[in-house]
Design a protein around this motif. Structure first.
Motif, PDB file in Angstrom:
ATOM      1  N   LEU A  23      -8.287 -42.694  67.871  1.00 44.52           N
ATOM      2  CA  LEU A  23      -8.846 -42.642  66.663  1.00 44.52           C
ATOM      3  C   LEU A  23      -9.316 -40.982  66.609  1.00 44.52           C
ATOM      4  O   LEU A  23     -10.213 -40.584  67.201  1.00 44.52           O
ATOM      5  N   PHE A  24      -8.624 -40.083  65.827  1.00 44.43           N
ATOM      6  CA  PHE A  24      -8.911 -38.793  65.305  1.00 44.43           C
ATOM      7  C   PHE A  24     -10.649 -38.682  64.791  1.00 44.43           C
ATOM      8  O   PHE A  24     -10.690 -39.640  63.870  1.00 44.43           O
ATOM      9  N   GLU A  25     -11.296 -38.307  65.126  1.00 42.22           N
ATOM     10  CA  GLU A  25     -13.006 -37.956  64.719  1.00 42.22           C
ATOM     11  C   GLU A  25     -13.327 -39.440  64.741  1.00 42.22           C
ATOM     12  O   GLU A  25     -14.575 -39.702  64.148  1.00 42.22           O
ATOM     13  N   ASN A  79     -11.073 -18.942  64.746  1.00 43.91           N
ATOM     14  CA  ASN A  79     -11.088 -19.184  63.142  1.00 43.91           C
ATOM     15  C   ASN A  79     -11.818 -20.257  62.726  1.00 43.91           C
ATOM     16  O   ASN A  79     -12.280 -20.196  61.507  1.00 43.91           O
ATOM     17  N   HIS A  80     -12.051 -21.140  63.711  1.00 43.86           N
ATOM     18  CA  HIS A  80     -12.664 -22.410  63.275  1.00 43.86           C
ATOM     19  C   HIS A  80     -13.384 -23.225  64.737  1.00 43.86           C
ATOM     20  O   HIS A  80     -12.942 -23.015  65.681  1.00 43.86           O
ATOM     21  N   LEU A  81     -14.744 -23.361  64.255  1.00 46.35           N
ATOM     22  CA  LEU A  81     -15.802 -23.753  65.266  1.00 46.35           C
ATOM     23  C   LEU A  81     -15.779 -25.370  65.614  1.00 46.35           C
ATOM     24  O   LEU A  81     -16.384 -25.841  66.560  1.00 46.35           O
ATOM     25  N   GLU A  82     -15.003 -26.118  65.038  1.00 43.68           N
ATOM     26  CA  GLU A  82     -14.969 -27.773  65.330  1.00 43.68           C
ATOM     27  C   GLU A  82     -14.457 -27.681  66.611  1.00 43.68           C
ATOM     28  O   GLU A  82     -13.445 -27.084  66.967  1.00 43.68           O
ATOM     29  N   PRO A  83     -15.043 -28.592  67.322  1.00 47.20           N
ATOM     30  CA  PRO A  83     -14.704 -28.983  68.850  1.00 47.20           C
ATOM     31  C   PRO A  83     -13.493 -29.207  69.180  1.00 47.20           C
ATOM     32  O   PRO A  83     -12.793 -28.749  70.503  1.00 47.20           O
ATOM     33  N   ASP A  84     -12.479 -29.666  68.317  1.00 47.49           N
ATOM     34  CA  ASP A  84     -11.142 -29.979  68.492  1.00 47.49           C
ATOM     35  C   ASP A  84     -10.527 -28.748  68.909  1.00 47.49           C
ATOM     36  O   ASP A  84      -9.320 -28.730  69.226  1.00 47.49           O
ATOM     37  N   HIS A  85     -11.069 -27.548  68.403  1.00 45.64           N
ATOM     38  CA  HIS A  85     -10.541 -26.273  68.687  1.00 45.64           C
ATOM     39  C   HIS A  85     -11.368 -25.342  69.305  1.00 45.64           C
ATOM     40  O   HIS A  85     -10.889 -24.266  69.937  1.00 45.64           O
ATOM     41  N   ALA A  86     -12.349 -25.485  69.458  1.00 41.00           N
ATOM     42  CA  ALA A  86     -13.607 -24.545  69.968  1.00 41.00           C
ATOM     43  C   ALA A  86     -13.990 -25.018  71.368  1.00 41.00           C
ATOM     44  O   ALA A  86     -14.817 -24.529  71.956  1.00 41.00           O
ATOM     45  N   VAL A 147     -12.984 -25.158  54.329  1.00 41.56           N
ATOM     46  CA  VAL A 147     -11.420 -25.995  54.667  1.00 41.56           C
ATOM     47  C   VAL A 147     -11.468 -25.749  56.307  1.00 41.56           C
ATOM     48  O   VAL A 147     -10.494 -25.111  56.667  1.00 41.56           O
ATOM     49  N   HIS A 148     -12.122 -26.322  57.129  1.00 41.09           N
ATOM     50  CA  HIS A 148     -12.853 -27.680  56.709  1.00 41.09           C
ATOM     51  C   HIS A 148     -14.367 -27.632  57.018  1.00 41.09           C
ATOM     52  O   HIS A 148     -15.266 -28.550  56.426  1.00 41.09           O
ATOM     53  N   TRP A 149     -14.883 -26.651  57.552  1.00 40.10           N
ATOM     54  CA  TRP A 149     -16.240 -26.344  57.683  1.00 40.10           C
ATOM     55  C   TRP A 149     -16.620 -24.967  57.041  1.00 40.10           C
ATOM     56  O   TRP A 149     -15.828 -24.194  56.897  1.00 40.10           O
ATOM     57  N   ALA A 166      -5.942 -21.950  60.523  1.00 42.41           N
ATOM     58  CA  ALA A 166      -7.081 -22.960  60.798  1.00 42.41           C
ATOM     59  C   ALA A 166      -6.488 -24.434  60.572  1.00 42.41           C
ATOM     60  O   ALA A 166      -5.318 -24.774  60.873  1.00 42.41           O
ATOM     61  N   ASP A 167      -7.455 -25.255  59.793  1.00 43.17           N
ATOM     62  CA  ASP A 167      -6.963 -26.838  59.660  1.00 43.17           C
ATOM     63  C   ASP A 167      -6.029 -26.683  58.449  1.00 43.17           C
ATOM     64  O   ASP A 167      -5.307 -27.770  58.468  1.00 43.17           O
ATOM     65  N   ALA A 168      -6.089 -25.690  57.583  1.00 40.18           N
ATOM     66  CA  ALA A 168      -5.064 -25.743  56.634  1.00 40.18           C
ATOM     67  C   ALA A 168      -3.546 -25.801  56.973  1.00 40.18           C
ATOM     68  O   ALA A 168      -3.285 -25.142  57.927  1.00 40.18           O
ATOM     69  N   ARG A 196      -1.996 -37.736  55.021  1.00 42.52           N
ATOM     70  CA  ARG A 196      -2.966 -38.442  55.389  1.00 42.52           C
ATOM     71  C   ARG A 196      -4.194 -37.829  56.055  1.00 42.52           C
ATOM     72  O   ARG A 196      -5.293 -37.981  55.982  1.00 42.52           O
ATOM     73  N   TYR A 197      -3.613 -36.622  56.871  1.00 41.20           N
ATOM     74  CA  TYR A 197      -4.754 -35.551  57.482  1.00 41.20           C
ATOM     75  C   TYR A 197      -5.391 -34.954  56.368  1.00 41.20           C
ATOM     76  O   TYR A 197      -6.691 -34.823  56.282  1.00 41.20           O
ATOM     77  N   LEU A 198      -4.531 -34.345  55.175  1.00 37.94           N
ATOM     78  CA  LEU A 198      -5.379 -33.574  54.301  1.00 37.94           C
ATOM     79  C   LEU A 198      -6.454 -34.176  53.436  1.00 37.94           C
ATOM     80  O   LEU A 198      -7.460 -33.982  53.405  1.00 37.94           O
ATOM     81  N   LEU A 229      -3.688 -25.283  63.042  1.00 39.68           N
ATOM     82  CA  LEU A 229      -4.334 -25.698  64.504  1.00 39.68           C
ATOM     83  C   LEU A 229      -3.870 -26.916  64.769  1.00 39.68           C
ATOM     84  O   LEU A 229      -4.034 -27.629  65.974  1.00 39.68           O
ATOM     85  N   HIS A 230      -2.992 -27.768  63.911  1.00 38.17           N
ATOM     86  CA  HIS A 230      -2.543 -29.158  64.204  1.00 38.17           C
ATOM     87  C   HIS A 230      -1.178 -29.100  63.667  1.00 38.17           C
ATOM     88  O   HIS A 230      -0.996 -28.785  62.395  1.00 38.17           O
ATOM     89  N   GLY A 231      -0.324 -29.724  64.407  1.00 39.25           N
ATOM     90  CA  GLY A 231       1.242 -29.937  63.723  1.00 39.25           C
ATOM     91  C   GLY A 231       1.998 -28.809  63.913  1.00 39.25           C
ATOM     92  O   GLY A 231       1.782 -27.721  64.370  1.00 39.25           O
TER      93      GLY A 231
END
Ligand code: FEO
Length: 374
Positions: A23-25, A79-86, A147-149, A166-168, A196-198, A229-231
Motif C-alpha cells: 500500500l503506497f502511503e 525538489n521534494h521532501l516527502e520521505p519516499d524521495h527524501a 504539487v504535492h507538498w 518532482a511528483d508531477a 489513479r496516482y494523480l 519522481l515516479h514512473g
C-alpha cells in the motif's frame, strides 16, 4: 548490484523499483509496484536530483557509486521532501561529507524538522527564477507548491531541456527496466495507474497543478524530457501526457461515451476515485444501511469531497426494505458537500427488489442521463 539507465548523455536514472510495498502511503494498493526515481548528472560538477525511499536506499547507493565511478558527489538537489524521495538525504550526507545541498527555504526547514543534519554542509537556498550552473548544464527553479507538498519545486535543465518534475507527471507502477514511456504501451498499461496516482495523491490540488502547467506553458518548447519522481521518463509525445494532466487537474471528464460499473464494496476506493475523474456521469446505487448510506458508498463520497472532484452529473438509485433513505442522503451529500455537481431529478427508488413495475422509472432515469449529455 547496480541497476541504472542513461537518460541523456550526461544524465543517469539511479533510482529503484519497489515490489514489496503493498500500500503506497499505507492507503493505495500498488499491485504493479512503484518506482522511486533519482537522477545523477555528470558535468564538471556531479549532481544527484532527489533520493529514494529508505527501503531502497542501498540500491540508490550502489547505483550512485557505479555512475560516479570514483568521483565525488558535489551537489544534492532536493525538489521534494516527502520521505519516499527524501528519506536517504541523511545517508547521502554521511557518505559524501563535502556534498552541498540545493533546495528552497521551506525544504530546508523540513529537512531540519525531519532531523537531517544539514547544517554541517553548505546549504544553497534557491527560489523561483534563480539559475545555477554545474559546468555545461545550467538549471533554473520553478516553485510547485502543493504539487504535492508546500515546499515542492521543479527544476529545468535549460541546457538539455530536462524537466525534473518532482511528483508531477508521476505514476504508480515499477519500471522494471523500461525507463521511457515510449518503451511501453503507456495508454494500455500505465494510463489507469497514472490517473489513479494523480487523482488520489494530488487530486485535491488541481488549481496548484494548473498553476504549474501555466508556468510550464511559458517554456514548453524548451522541455525535451520530463523526469518525474515516479514512473516512466517522457521524451516523446510530451503534449499527450501534459494534456491528460491538464484534463484531470481541471476536473474535466476524459470521456462521455464509455460505461463502466463497479461494486463499491469490493473495489478499492482509489480505483473508484480514478474512474470518477475519468467519466462525466456517475450513477450512485446504494442500499439504505443503518438508516444511512451504505458505508463503502459513503467512503467513496467522502473521498470525492476530500479530493475536490467537481463538474459531474449524478443519477441516483436507492433501495431499502422498510425505510428507503439512501437516495435523499446521497443527494444531500452531493448538493451540500461537493462542488459544481448536478443531480438529475429522475431517481430509481426500490423497495427490496427490482420488479417489472419499475421499468418505467428505470427507463426515465436512463433517458434523463442521455438527455443530460446533449
Ligand atoms: Fe512521491 Fe509527494 O511524494
Amino acid at each position: 548490484m547496480y541497476c541504472v539507465r542513461k537518460v541523456t548523455n550526461d544524465l543517469y536514472w539511479v533510482g529503484a523499483n519497489d515490489h514489496r510495498l503493498a500500500l503506497f502511503e499505507n492507503c493505495f494498493p500498488i499491485p504493479r509496484g512503484v518506482s522511486y526515481n533519482s537522477y545523477c548528472l555528470l558535468d564538471e560538477k556531479t549532481v544527484l536530483f532527489d533520493t529514494v525511499d529508505w527501503s531502497a536506499c542501498r540500491q540508490l547507493l550502489e547505483n550512485l557509486a557505479y555512475v560516479l565511478d570514483g568521483r565525488e558527489l558535489d551537489y544534492l538537489l532536493v525538489n521534494h521532501l516527502e520521505p519516499d524521495h527524501a528519506a536517504c538525504i541523511e545517508e547521502i550526507l554521511l557518505r559524501h561529507p563535502k556534498v552541498k545541498l540545493i533546495s528552497n527555504e521551506k525544504a530546508f526547514m523540513l529537512m531540519r524538522q525531519f532531523g537531517f543534519h544539514v547544517d554541517g554542509h553548505e546549504c544553497i537556498e534557491v527560489k523561483e527564477g534563480d539559475t545555477f550552473s554545474f559546468g555545461k548544464h545550467t538549471v533554473t527553479f520553478v516553485g510547485a507548491p502543493m504539487v504535492h507538498w508546500p515546499e515542492a519545486m521543479v527544476t529545468l535543465d535549460v541546457t538539455d531541456g530536462v524537466l525534473f518534475s518532482a511528483d508531477a507527471f508521476g505514476t504508480f507502477g515499477a519500471l522494471d527496466g523500461k525507463l521511457f514511456a515510449d518503451e511501453v504501451d503507456f495508454e494500455r498499461d500505465w494510463l489507469d495507474d497514472a490517473r489513479r496516482y494523480l487523482t488520489n495523491i494530488v487530486g485535491k490540488y488541481g488549481p496548484h497543478i494548473q498553476l504549474l502547467l501555466k508556468k510550464a506553458g511559458g517554456v514548453l518548447d524548451q522541455i525535451k524530457y520530463i523526469c518525474p519522481l515516479h514512473g516512466p521518463v517522457w521524451r516523446k509525445d510530451l503534449g499527450w501526457f501534459i494534456e491528460k494532466y491538464d484534463t484531470w487537474s481541471r476536473y474535466a471528464p476524459e470521456t462521455m461515451s464509455k460505461v463502466a460499473m463497479y461494486d463499491v464494496s469490493s473495489t478499492h476506493v482509489s480505483q473508484l476515485i480514478s474512474e470518477a475523474f475519468k467519466y462525466s456521469h456517475i450513477v450512485l446505487a446504494s442500499v439504505t444501511y443503518n438508516l444511512g448510506i451504505y458505508p463503502a458508498m459513503h467512503d467513496f463520497l467522502m473521498d470525492m469531497k476530500a479530493l475536490n472532484l467537481q463538474n459531474r452529473t449524478f443519477a441516483i438509485i436507492e433501495n431499502g426494505s422498510w425505510a428507503v433513505k439512501s437516495g435523499d442522503l446521497m443527494q444531500k451529500f452531493v448538493n451540500d458537500e461537493l462542488k459544481n455537481m448536478t443531480v438529475l431529478n429522475e431517481r430509481l427508488s426500490l423497495a427490496s427488489s427490482m420488479g417489472t413495475d419499475k421499468r418505467t422509472e428505470l427507463e426515465a432515469l436512463a433517458d434523463a442521463i442521455l438527455e443530460s449529455m446533449k
